[in-house]
Every structure is written in structure tokens, then in C-alpha cells.
Scaffold this motif. Structure first.
Motif, PDB file in Angstrom:
ATOM      1  N   VAL A  50       0.846   2.481  13.391  1.00 11.53           N
ATOM      2  CA  VAL A  50       1.626   3.251  12.418  1.00 11.53           C
ATOM      3  C   VAL A  50       1.914   4.640  12.958  1.00 11.53           C
ATOM      4  CG1 VAL A  50       1.609   4.265  10.116  1.00 11.53           C
ATOM      5  CG2 VAL A  50       0.729   1.957  10.444  1.00 11.53           C
ATOM      6  N   LEU A  51       0.896   5.292  13.510  1.00 12.50           N
ATOM      7  CA  LEU A  51       1.078   6.654  14.025  1.00 12.50           C
ATOM      8  C   LEU A  51       2.074   6.696  15.176  1.00 12.50           C
ATOM      9  CD1 LEU A  51      -2.581   8.002  13.858  1.00 12.50           C
ATOM     10  CD2 LEU A  51      -0.636   8.729  12.476  1.00 12.50           C
ATOM     11  N   ARG A  52       2.033   5.697  16.068  1.00 14.18           N
ATOM     12  CA  ARG A  52       3.010   5.660  17.166  1.00 14.18           C
ATOM     13  C   ARG A  52       4.434   5.526  16.627  1.00 14.18           C
ATOM     14  NH1 ARG A  52      -0.914   2.276  19.588  1.00 14.18           N
ATOM     15  NH2 ARG A  52       0.318   0.417  19.045  1.00 14.18           N
ATOM     16  N   SER A  53       4.595   4.666  15.631  1.00 16.83           N
ATOM     17  CA  SER A  53       5.929   4.464  15.049  1.00 16.83           C
ATOM     18  C   SER A  53       6.405   5.714  14.328  1.00 16.83           C
ATOM     19  CB  SER A  53       5.894   3.272  14.081  1.00 16.83           C
ATOM     20  OG  SER A  53       5.562   2.070  14.759  1.00 16.83           O
ATOM     21  N   ILE A  54       5.477   6.409  13.654  1.00 15.60           N
ATOM     22  CA  ILE A  54       5.842   7.654  12.964  1.00 15.60           C
ATOM     23  C   ILE A  54       6.231   8.731  13.975  1.00 15.60           C
ATOM     24  CG2 ILE A  54       4.944   9.547  11.561  1.00 15.60           C
ATOM     25  CD1 ILE A  54       3.300   7.480  10.017  1.00 15.60           C
ATOM     26  N   GLU A  55       5.517   8.789  15.086  1.00 18.04           N
ATOM     27  CA  GLU A  55       5.848   9.784  16.111  1.00 18.04           C
ATOM     28  C   GLU A  55       7.250   9.546  16.664  1.00 18.04           C
ATOM     29  OE1 GLU A  55       5.708  13.104  18.076  1.00 18.04           O
ATOM     30  OE2 GLU A  55       4.111  12.451  16.702  1.00 18.04           O
ATOM     31  N   GLU A  56       7.629   8.281  16.830  1.00 14.90           N
ATOM     32  CA  GLU A  56       8.995   7.979  17.259  1.00 14.90           C
ATOM     33  C   GLU A  56      10.005   8.472  16.232  1.00 14.90           C
ATOM     34  OE1 GLU A  56       9.171   3.811  17.960  1.00 14.90           O
ATOM     35  OE2 GLU A  56       7.789   3.850  19.662  1.00 14.90           O
ATOM     36  N   LEU A  57       9.662   8.315  14.946  1.00 11.19           N
ATOM     37  CA  LEU A  57      10.544   8.809  13.882  1.00 11.19           C
ATOM     38  C   LEU A  57      10.670  10.329  13.915  1.00 11.19           C
ATOM     39  CD1 LEU A  57       9.755   6.749  10.641  1.00 11.19           C
ATOM     40  CD2 LEU A  57      11.778   6.624  12.087  1.00 11.19           C
ATOM     41  N   ARG A  58       9.551  11.009  14.128  1.00 13.65           N
ATOM     42  CA  ARG A  58       9.583  12.478  14.188  1.00 13.65           C
ATOM     43  C   ARG A  58      10.486  12.950  15.322  1.00 13.65           C
ATOM     44  NH1 ARG A  58       3.214  12.504  13.502  1.00 13.65           N
ATOM     45  NH2 ARG A  58       3.034  12.700  11.228  1.00 13.65           N
ATOM     46  N   THR A  59      10.399  12.235  16.442  1.00 15.76           N
ATOM     47  CA  THR A  59      11.245  12.567  17.575  1.00 15.76           C
ATOM     48  C   THR A  59      12.717  12.366  17.216  1.00 15.76           C
ATOM     49  OG1 THR A  59       9.523  11.926  19.132  1.00 15.76           O
ATOM     50  CG2 THR A  59      11.775  11.974  19.967  1.00 15.76           C
ATOM     51  N   ARG A  60      12.988  11.253  16.587  1.00 15.03           N
ATOM     52  CA  ARG A  60      14.372  10.965  16.189  1.00 15.03           C
ATOM     53  C   ARG A  60      14.847  11.959  15.131  1.00 15.03           C
ATOM     54  NH1 ARG A  60      17.228   6.159  16.832  1.00 15.03           N
ATOM     55  NH2 ARG A  60      19.419   6.626  16.476  1.00 15.03           N
TER      56      ARG A  60
ATOM     57  N   ILE B 227       0.839  -1.207   0.000  1.00 18.74           N
ATOM     58  CA  ILE B 227       0.000   0.000   0.000  1.00 18.74           C
ATOM     59  C   ILE B 227       0.871   1.253   0.000  1.00 18.74           C
ATOM     60  CG2 ILE B 227      -1.623   1.341   1.399  1.00 18.74           C
ATOM     61  CD1 ILE B 227      -2.872  -1.274   2.299  1.00 18.74           C
ATOM     62  N   PHE B 228       1.918   1.267   0.822  1.00 20.99           N
ATOM     63  CA  PHE B 228       2.797   2.434   0.875  1.00 20.99           C
ATOM     64  C   PHE B 228       3.521   2.635  -0.460  1.00 20.99           C
ATOM     65  CE2 PHE B 228       1.672   2.691   5.131  1.00 20.99           C
ATOM     66  CZ  PHE B 228       2.364   3.666   5.827  1.00 20.99           C
ATOM     67  N   GLN B 229       3.955   1.549  -1.095  1.00 17.97           N
ATOM     68  CA  GLN B 229       4.653   1.681  -2.369  1.00 17.97           C
ATOM     69  C   GLN B 229       3.717   2.160  -3.479  1.00 17.97           C
ATOM     70  OE1 GLN B 229       7.359  -1.258  -3.726  1.00 17.97           O
ATOM     71  NE2 GLN B 229       8.722  -0.905  -2.007  1.00 17.97           N
ATOM     72  N   MET B 230       2.486   1.661  -3.478  1.00 18.87           N
ATOM     73  CA  MET B 230       1.533   2.099  -4.491  1.00 18.87           C
ATOM     74  C   MET B 230       1.216   3.591  -4.360  1.00 18.87           C
ATOM     75  SD  MET B 230       0.762  -0.243  -6.639  1.00 18.87           S
ATOM     76  CE  MET B 230      -0.693   0.452  -7.396  1.00 18.87           C
ATOM     77  N   ASN B 231       1.361   4.130  -3.142  1.00 20.93           N
ATOM     78  CA  ASN B 231       1.076   5.543  -2.901  1.00 20.93           C
ATOM     79  C   ASN B 231       2.329   6.403  -2.838  1.00 20.93           C
ATOM     80  OD1 ASN B 231      -2.029   5.994  -2.218  1.00 20.93           O
ATOM     81  ND2 ASN B 231      -1.453   3.991  -1.408  1.00 20.93           N
ATOM     82  N   ASN B 232       3.473   5.816  -3.252  1.00 18.87           N
ATOM     83  CA  ASN B 232       4.738   6.562  -3.347  1.00 18.87           C
ATOM     84  C   ASN B 232       5.101   7.267  -2.039  1.00 18.87           C
ATOM     85  OD1 ASN B 232       3.308   6.943  -6.318  1.00 18.87           O
ATOM     86  ND2 ASN B 232       5.457   6.401  -6.432  1.00 18.87           N
ATOM     87  N   ILE B 233       4.988   6.532  -0.924  1.00 17.54           N
ATOM     88  CA  ILE B 233       5.308   7.117   0.377  1.00 17.54           C
ATOM     89  C   ILE B 233       6.818   7.043   0.610  1.00 17.54           C
ATOM     90  CG2 ILE B 233       4.869   7.054   2.851  1.00 17.54           C
ATOM     91  CD1 ILE B 233       2.418   7.766   1.194  1.00 17.54           C
ATOM     92  N   ASP B 234       7.481   8.194   0.508  1.00 12.86           N
ATOM     93  CA  ASP B 234       8.898   8.264   0.847  1.00 12.86           C
ATOM     94  C   ASP B 234       9.032   8.862   2.247  1.00 12.86           C
ATOM     95  OD1 ASP B 234       8.315  10.937   0.487  1.00 12.86           O
ATOM     96  OD2 ASP B 234       9.486  11.152  -1.358  1.00 12.86           O
ATOM     97  N   GLY B 235      10.246   9.217   2.657  1.00  9.51           N
ATOM     98  CA  GLY B 235      10.447   9.709   4.007  1.00  9.51           C
ATOM     99  C   GLY B 235       9.681  10.978   4.313  1.00  9.51           C
ATOM    100  N   LYS B 236       9.688  11.913   3.355  1.00 10.92           N
ATOM    101  CA  LYS B 236       8.990  13.173   3.582  1.00 10.92           C
ATOM    102  C   LYS B 236       7.493  12.952   3.727  1.00 10.92           C
ATOM    103  CE  LYS B 236      10.654  16.724   1.586  1.00 10.92           C
ATOM    104  NZ  LYS B 236      11.099  17.742   0.596  1.00 10.92           N
ATOM    105  N   GLU B 237       6.913  12.110   2.859  1.00 14.38           N
ATOM    106  CA  GLU B 237       5.486  11.809   2.950  1.00 14.38           C
ATOM    107  C   GLU B 237       5.165  11.063   4.244  1.00 14.38           C
ATOM    108  OE1 GLU B 237       3.024  12.678   0.984  1.00 14.38           O
ATOM    109  OE2 GLU B 237       4.304  13.786  -0.411  1.00 14.38           O
ATOM    110  N   LEU B 238       6.079  10.174   4.638  1.00 14.11           N
ATOM    111  CA  LEU B 238       5.850   9.383   5.844  1.00 14.11           C
ATOM    112  C   LEU B 238       5.685  10.277   7.070  1.00 14.11           C
ATOM    113  CD1 LEU B 238       5.863   6.480   7.153  1.00 14.11           C
ATOM    114  CD2 LEU B 238       8.320   6.831   7.499  1.00 14.11           C
ATOM    115  N   LEU B 239       6.561  11.274   7.188  1.00 14.49           N
ATOM    116  CA  LEU B 239       6.531  12.141   8.361  1.00 14.49           C
ATOM    117  C   LEU B 239       5.278  13.004   8.422  1.00 14.49           C
ATOM    118  CD1 LEU B 239      10.276  13.244   8.452  1.00 14.49           C
ATOM    119  CD2 LEU B 239       9.123  11.687  10.031  1.00 14.49           C
ATOM    120  N   HIS B 240       4.584  13.159   7.291  1.00 12.07           N
ATOM    121  CA  HIS B 240       3.385  14.004   7.244  1.00 12.07           C
ATOM    122  C   HIS B 240       2.092  13.196   7.256  1.00 12.07           C
ATOM    123  CE1 HIS B 240       6.424  16.958   5.915  1.00 12.07           C
ATOM    124  NE2 HIS B 240       5.587  17.862   6.411  1.00 12.07           N
ATOM    125  N   LEU B 241       2.186  11.882   7.447  1.00  9.20           N
ATOM    126  CA  LEU B 241       0.965  11.076   7.502  1.00  9.20           C
ATOM    127  C   LEU B 241       0.191  11.373   8.787  1.00  9.20           C
ATOM    128  CD1 LEU B 241       2.135   7.558   6.211  1.00  9.20           C
ATOM    129  CD2 LEU B 241       0.722   9.243   5.014  1.00  9.20           C
TER     130      LEU B 241
END
Length: 424
Positions: free
Chosen positions: A385-395, A351-365
Motif C-alpha cells: 500500500v505504501l509503495r502504491s501511495i508513494e507512486e501517487l504522491r509522485t504523480r 476497510i478503506f470505506q469504513m474509515n472514509n478514506i478519500d484522496g486527501k486521507e489516502l495521501l497522508h496515510l
């Protein structure tokens, strides 16, 4: 590392194709013959070469069990052989008698596809030896074909540059102009990309052509939602037409051969070049990885087949700790896929690949985009997913500021003043 371990020089004309089973290597040539070799010592089998075709042999492939070998020729026939005795089992004539350029077995050994110069593609019942279904592309010769890992899709490529997708009953689903100057080969990765909760099936497809390029695609398909063929990226390592491409058994490497006489091995995690092999002295016409082992065969118009051995370690993208040394917003789509896998979210990769989710898009989900745009129905999955993304934003904040993470307050994420370490 990869090293040349053997060279076969038994054909008297251009080598057109090579194919592996679990124990054998088959090669075919414009010299009208097919040759069989044991993988244990690369000695030619006693019943080799196989002779029946009256003109050049263009392609050969093993059945999933490895017991049957198919070959096709300018003489308009596709022949099935016993791989163990070398005896022809059946001769199947292409409707209209057009030269047959390519053939491939479905993962279901019942079916075999053959494509011809007149644009016809036939799906044969390889057990009853009867024509099951047939179709025709609008323009050009059929020069490439490949079944998806589950066998529910067949992709064909034409000399006019079109990729055409059919279902397992030869019903037309989609066509796409892929290479302006004509397609030469196409191949599915043996490992499908993970799907989502909606039952979507995702596949990685590679195509190459006269335009010097290799293009990577993601294919998704369900009976309800239909098919989508989505372009992802282009590999431009060659300086001449690319004649052949093939995935390794684990999908981590892609190999290609070209008119520039070179063989290039790509890492599918990073799309970087792992190896460039230049031992052939004329056009490289065919390449194939062995199933379940790191053996590669390449064939050429120099009449030889080279056998290559890879190290036991297969290429990988590396740990997430290595990836996190770069800013998350600079991640590629492949980096995001690796992160999902490390998070136990591999079911979302497709699903992420079909929607071209790269790092920049990931951080804005957001929870809205996960539910609306990506159509992830499970609340629990969206929350993970949101919890994991929040950890990434922190990092990401820590990395971009250049401040070591241990100096950042784990609660407020602000720089700590006069921090105190409590003794244990």
C-alpha cells in the motif's frame, strides 16, 4: 443508453411490486392478483393471474432458484406459489393477523422474512412452512426488509424511519434513525464489498424514504467484533418522497422511483445520474433489476409495468489514467476504491470505506496509521500500500505543478535541466 422495450397494462389497480427470476417476471397489485410473464417475450403465462388473496397484494419475491414465488397481503397472509404451475403451496398467517407489507427470501432458500403493519417481522422456514423466529420493532409499521448477500444479516425498515439489523437467528443487533419521515424501501447490493485480513464482511446498503432522499450505508459484521452500520452519503435526485430502490446484479447501478413520477438510475462508481426516466404518469411504486441481465422493470400507480433494456456496456468509473487527470487529493472514496482494485488491493476496499478514506486521507496515510487506525496486520500488505501511495504522491506532484511527468527526474522528482535522451 436505456430504452423502453415493453409496457404491461394488465392490472386493474396500482402496481405495488415487481420481481424477477432468471426466466420470469412477477408483478402484484392492489387488485389482489399476482401476474407472471415470460422474459423471452413478455407474454403472460397460461396460469396467470394468481388469485388467492382477499385484499391488496403489497409485495412478491422469488426464491433463489426461481421455482417458488412468495406474496403477501393486507389479508395478513404470506402465500407460497409454484412459479411453474401457479398452484398455492402454503398459506402462512402472520401472528396477530396484521396486514403484511413486505416479504423477502434469504440467499439460503430455507428462510423467508415477512414484515407487518404491527411492527412484527417473522422468519419462516420456507421448506417446513413453520415459524422459525420472530421479532418486533418498537415504533411504526414494517415496510421494508432485505437480506445481506450471504444471508447472515436481515435489515428491516419502519414507517418511523428506523433501520434495524438482525442476525440470521432474528437476534437484534442494531437500530439507526435513517429517515426522519419514514423509510419506504431498503436494498443490499448483491456484490459485497471486499473485506480485510480480519475476516470482516462489508456490504453496501441503500435506504430511501419520505424525506426525498436515498442514503447509502456500509455494513460490517463479524461474530467476534459485532456489527457496524456506517452512513456514507446521500443521493438527492428526486423532488418528492422516494418509494423504492434496487441495485443492479453487479452492484454498479442503483435505480429509484418516486412520488415525482420519475425513475432515476445512478452510477454507483461516481454517484452521478445516468438516466432519468419519466414515462410513468403517476407515482412510481416499485423497481427491480433482472439477475445477470440488464433488464429493469418499473411499476406505478398508473397500473402499468415498464420494461427497460440497457446497453451491453455497464457504467464504470473509467481507467485510472482518466482519474489521474484530476488531482488525487480531490478523489472521492469511490475513486480510492477503484484505485485499490486497480492495484490488486481489492481486499482492503471495505476497510478503506469504513474509515472514509478519500484522496486527501489516502495521501497522508503512513505505516503507523495503516497498522494502528486501519488495523492492517500484514507487513507485506502495508508495504505494498505504501509503495502504491508513494507512486501517487509522485504523480500528484507532477499534476499539481503542471509539468509533464517525462520532464521530472524519476529519482529526485526535480525538474530536469538539459535532459538527454539516450538512443536505443
Amino acid at each position: 443508453m436505456v430504452k423502453l422495450i415493453h409496457t404491461l397494462a394488465d392490472h386493474s389497480d396500482d402496481v405495488s411490486c415487481c420481481a424477477f427470476s432468471s426466466s420470469l417476471l412477477a408483478t402484484c397489485s392492489l387488485d389482489k392478483t399476482i401476474r407472471l410473464y415470460s422474459l423471452s417475450d413478455f407474454i403472460e403465462l397460461p396460469h396467470s393471474p394468481l388469485k388467492f388473496h382477499t385484499y391488496a397484494v403489497h409485495c412478491c419475491c422469488f426464491s433463489p432458484s426461481g421455482h417458488i414465488l412468495a406474496s403477501c397481503s393486507t389479508d395478513g397472509t404470506t402465500v407460497l406459489w409454484s412459479a411453474h404451475s401457479g398452484q398455492p403451496l402454503m398459506v402462512m398467517e402472520q401472528p396477530g393477523g396484521s396486514p403484511v407489507r413486505v416479504c423477502c427470501y434469504s440467499p439460503d432458500p430455507t428462510y423467508l422474512a415477512s414484515g407487518a403493519a404491527d411492527g412484527s417481522v417473522v422468519l419462516w422456514n420456507a421448506q417446513s412452512y413453520k415459524l422459525y423466529r420472530c421479532g418486533t420493532v418498537k415504533d411504526g409499521s414494517l415496510v421494508a426488509c432485505a437480506f445481506s448477500p450471504e444471508g447472515n444479516l436481515l435489515v428491516t425498515g419502519s414507517s418511523s424511519g428506523d433501520l434495524t439489523v438482525w442476525d440470521d437467528r432474528m437476534r437484534f443487533l442494531h437500530t439507526e434513525k435513517a429517515h426522519d419521515l419514514g423509510i419506504t424501501c431498503c436494498a443490499f447490493s448483491p456484490q459485497p464489498l471486499s473485506g480485510g485480513e480480519q475476516g470482516l464482511q462489508f456490504y453496501r446498503l441503500a435506504s430511501c424514504g419520505q424525506d426525498y432522499e436515498i442514503k447509502l450505508w456500509v455494513v460490517s459484521f463479524t461474530r467476534v467484533l459485532g456489527l457496524e452500520l456506517k452512513y456514507k452519503s446521500t443521493l438527492r435526485g428526486h423532488c418528492a418522497p422516494v418509494l423504492t430502490c434496487a441495485f443492479s446484479h453487479d452492484g454498479q447501478m442503483l435505480v429509484s422511483g418516486s412520488v415525482d413520477k420519475s425513475v432515476i438510475v445512478y452510477d454507483m462508481g461516481t454517484h452521478s445520474v445516468l438516466h432519468t426516466l419519466t414515462q410513468h404518469t403517476r407515482y412510481v411504486t416499485t423497481c427491480a433489476f433482472a439477475p445477470n441481465t440488464l433488464l429493469l422493470a418499473t411499476g406505478s400507480m398508473d397500473k402499468t409495468v415498464n420494461i427497460w433494456q440497457f446497453d451491453l456496456e455497464t457504467p464504470c468509473q473509467g481507467s485510472m489514467n482518466d482519474q489521474l487527470k484530476q488531482l488525487i487529493e480531490d478523489w472521492s472514496e469511490e475513486d480510492v476504491s477503484t484505485w485499490l482494485r486497480d492495484q490488486g488491493l481489492e481486499d482492503l476496499i471495505g476497510i478503506f470505506q469504513m474509515n472514509n478514506i478519500d484522496g486527501k486521507e489516502l495521501l497522508h496515510l503512513t505505516k503507523e496509521s495503516l497498522a494502528g487506525d486501519l488495523k492492517i496486520e500484514s507487513l507485506g500488505l502495508r508495504s505494498k500500500v505504501l509503495r502504491s501511495i508513494e507512486e501517487l504522491r509522485t504523480r500528484e506532484d507532477s499534476l499539481s505543478s503542471g509539468i509533464p511527468d517525462e520532464f521530472i527526474c524519476p529519482i529526485t522528482r526535480e525538474l530536469m535541466k538539459d535532459p538527454v535522451i539516450a538512443s536505443g
